[in-house]
Design a protein around this motif. Sequence first.
Motif, short mmCIF file in Angstrom:
data_model
loop_
_atom_site.label_atom_id
_atom_site.label_comp_id
_atom_site.label_asym_id
_atom_site.label_seq_id
_atom_site.Cartn_x
_atom_site.Cartn_y
_atom_site.Cartn_z
N LEU A 191 0.91 -1.11 -0.01
CA LEU A 191 -0.10 -0.05 0.13
C LEU A 191 0.92 1.42 0.06
O LEU A 191 0.32 2.58 0.22
N ILE A 192 2.19 1.04 -0.21
CA ILE A 192 3.02 2.28 -0.18
C ILE A 192 3.55 2.61 -1.79
O ILE A 192 3.99 1.66 -2.31
N VAL A 193 3.59 3.58 -2.18
CA VAL A 193 4.23 4.19 -3.30
C VAL A 193 5.49 5.12 -2.95
O VAL A 193 5.27 6.03 -2.20
N CYS A 194 6.63 5.00 -3.61
CA CYS A 194 7.64 5.83 -3.26
C CYS A 194 8.09 6.70 -4.58
O CYS A 194 7.59 6.29 -5.86
N GLY A 195 8.56 7.82 -4.19
CA GLY A 195 8.60 8.88 -5.52
C GLY A 195 9.93 9.54 -5.15
O GLY A 195 10.68 9.53 -4.19
N ASN A 196 10.36 10.45 -6.26
CA ASN A 196 11.24 11.29 -6.27
C ASN A 196 11.17 12.37 -5.58
O ASN A 196 10.79 13.55 -6.07
N GLY A 197 11.04 12.32 -4.16
CA GLY A 197 10.45 13.45 -3.30
C GLY A 197 8.89 13.42 -3.49
O GLY A 197 8.47 12.85 -4.23
N SER A 198 8.51 13.88 -2.43
CA SER A 198 6.90 13.99 -2.25
C SER A 198 6.14 14.84 -3.39
O SER A 198 5.24 14.46 -3.60
N ASP A 199 7.15 15.73 -3.89
CA ASP A 199 6.66 16.49 -5.00
C ASP A 199 6.25 15.59 -6.02
O ASP A 199 5.21 15.98 -6.89
N ASP A 200 6.91 14.59 -6.13
CA ASP A 200 6.72 13.95 -7.51
C ASP A 200 5.14 12.95 -7.36
O ASP A 200 4.75 13.10 -8.12
N LEU A 201 5.01 12.64 -6.09
CA LEU A 201 3.76 12.12 -5.69
C LEU A 201 2.64 13.01 -5.77
O LEU A 201 1.51 12.69 -6.32
N LEU A 202 2.88 14.30 -5.42
CA LEU A 202 1.77 15.06 -5.66
C LEU A 202 1.31 15.40 -6.90
O LEU A 202 0.09 15.67 -7.35
N HIS A 203 2.30 15.67 -7.65
CA HIS A 203 2.04 15.52 -9.11
C HIS A 203 1.42 14.44 -9.81
O HIS A 203 0.28 14.83 -10.33
N LEU A 204 1.71 13.31 -9.48
CA LEU A 204 1.09 12.04 -9.70
C LEU A 204 -0.28 11.94 -9.46
O LEU A 204 -1.24 11.71 -10.17
N LEU A 205 -0.55 12.28 -8.24
CA LEU A 205 -2.04 12.27 -7.76
C LEU A 205 -3.03 13.25 -8.51
O LEU A 205 -4.12 13.05 -8.82
N ALA A 206 -2.32 14.54 -8.83
CA ALA A 206 -3.02 15.44 -9.50
C ALA A 206 -3.31 14.91 -11.01
O ALA A 206 -4.54 15.20 -11.39
N GLN A 207 -2.34 14.55 -11.42
CA GLN A 207 -2.67 14.09 -12.91
C GLN A 207 -3.61 12.98 -12.82
O GLN A 207 -4.18 12.67 -13.76
N CYS A 208 -3.62 12.03 -11.93
CA CYS A 208 -4.46 10.85 -11.73
C CYS A 208 -6.12 11.28 -11.53
O CYS A 208 -6.90 10.51 -11.98
N TYR A 209 -6.16 12.40 -10.45
CA TYR A 209 -7.63 12.56 -10.15
C TYR A 209 -8.10 14.06 -10.49
O TYR A 209 -9.35 14.25 -9.87
N LEU A 210 -7.28 14.94 -11.11
CA LEU A 210 -7.98 16.10 -11.75
C LEU A 210 -7.74 16.23 -13.07
O LEU A 210 -6.84 15.67 -13.76
N GLY A 211 -8.85 16.84 -13.54
CA GLY A 211 -8.70 17.35 -15.04
C GLY A 211 -9.30 18.62 -15.40
O GLY A 211 -9.92 19.20 -14.61
N GLU A 212 -9.63 18.61 -16.52
CA GLU A 212 -10.32 20.11 -17.14
C GLU A 212 -11.77 20.01 -16.52
O GLU A 212 -12.55 19.17 -16.53
N GLY A 213 -12.15 21.22 -15.82
CA GLY A 213 -13.44 21.43 -15.37
C GLY A 213 -13.60 20.67 -13.96
O GLY A 213 -14.47 21.14 -13.26
N ASP A 214 -12.56 20.07 -13.30
CA ASP A 214 -12.64 19.86 -12.05
C ASP A 214 -11.79 21.05 -11.18
O ASP A 214 -11.28 21.88 -11.66
N GLU A 215 -12.02 20.74 -9.89
CA GLU A 215 -11.64 21.82 -8.75
C GLU A 215 -10.77 21.16 -7.62
O GLU A 215 -11.43 19.90 -7.33
N ALA A 216 -9.68 21.76 -7.19
CA ALA A 216 -9.06 21.10 -5.72
C ALA A 216 -9.24 22.40 -4.86
O ALA A 216 -8.75 23.51 -5.21
N VAL A 217 -9.74 21.93 -3.54
CA VAL A 217 -9.64 22.70 -2.64
C VAL A 217 -8.40 22.71 -1.80
O VAL A 217 -7.83 21.57 -1.58
N MET A 218 -7.95 24.05 -1.33
CA MET A 218 -6.69 24.12 -0.45
C MET A 218 -6.68 25.33 0.32
O MET A 218 -7.46 26.47 0.06
#
Length: 357
Positions: free
Chosen positions: A81-108
């Motif tokens: 259940l663990i995924v490793c990346g080239n820094g946590s930034d790498d994983l944040l990019h992957l999460l956004a690429q997989c779960y966000l797209g045109e017309g979607d929104e991210a709250v922060m």
Amino acid sequence: MSSRPTPQPGILDIAAYVPGKSGAPGSNAIKLSSNESPLGASPKAIEAFASVAQHLEIYPEGTSRILRLALGEVHGIDPDLIVCGNGSDDLLHLLAQCYLGEGDEAVMSRYGFSVYPIVTKAAGAGIVMVDEADYTADVDALLAAVTDKTRLVFLANPNNPTGTYLSDAEVRRLHAGLRPDILLVIDSAYAEYVTAADYSAGLELVAEAENVVMVRTFSKMGLAAARIGWMVGPAHLVDVINRIRGPFNVNLAAQLAGAAAARDVAFTAELKRHNARWRDWLTAELSSNRLRILPSQANFVLVLFASEAEAETAFEALMARGLIVRQVGSSYGIANGLRISIGTEAAMRRVVEVLKP
């Protein structure tokens, strides 16, 4: 037709991430701008890193199995259940690429980590920036900002650059108010430094829910140069991320160093003790009618001055004494603030000499 290749819409609207200032090569400046370890890296991690020098011709194992096994052992997690990346930034990019797209929104949150807007825009999604309550993430405001377009919520806990945090109960309240199709990303980059009794890094919530992921890093533990991030999530999410992450995305030296650092719990504990002592000391020494030090659970403090001009004067005074700290006006919109990493005892005493009223 354009006379040259044109990037996708929105890419040129992204402001590039700006790291903390570094000292000039060969200078004696003390860098307190990037929240790095004041005690260096674990000696065991250094030894493990060096061992790779004789095997540079060999590809690393593609899933970071060595590192995942160590993390699973230390934190009581299923390595699958663990995924490793080239820094946590790498994983944040992957999460956004997989779960966000045109017309979607991210709250922060307004003062959340500045990489969140970057990865959101890069995925073609819209940013919903939510005001905070006295520099702390506001659960009610975050939930009120959720719409039918919301697909992802970013939460840095503790937060960078403020150092403030939400209790486990507040994080759970946030999660309970989200639709099951909204992914909650808990960024626990500073979890190793937290001393608050009501804090949780998020592992338990990840184990209970299908829409929560926790992201961590080794950068604050002495391995910033190695670029190692890791995340834990439900099996369906891990499967998605593994489908698009780069092959061999964590090099062998980083895998071995990370595994050794994870297992060196004594070094991590010493780092936490040192940080807590000098974080609390620095806060007490600088707090006054002129300076406000936000209560921090991370390995830095955010110092708020009466004005932007005073913050700039203090920054220049510290630079003149060879102390490099982080200005947070352009990156985070806190023009009257300076973020100061917790360093050695000598460094902290020098900061106080310059800034104490």
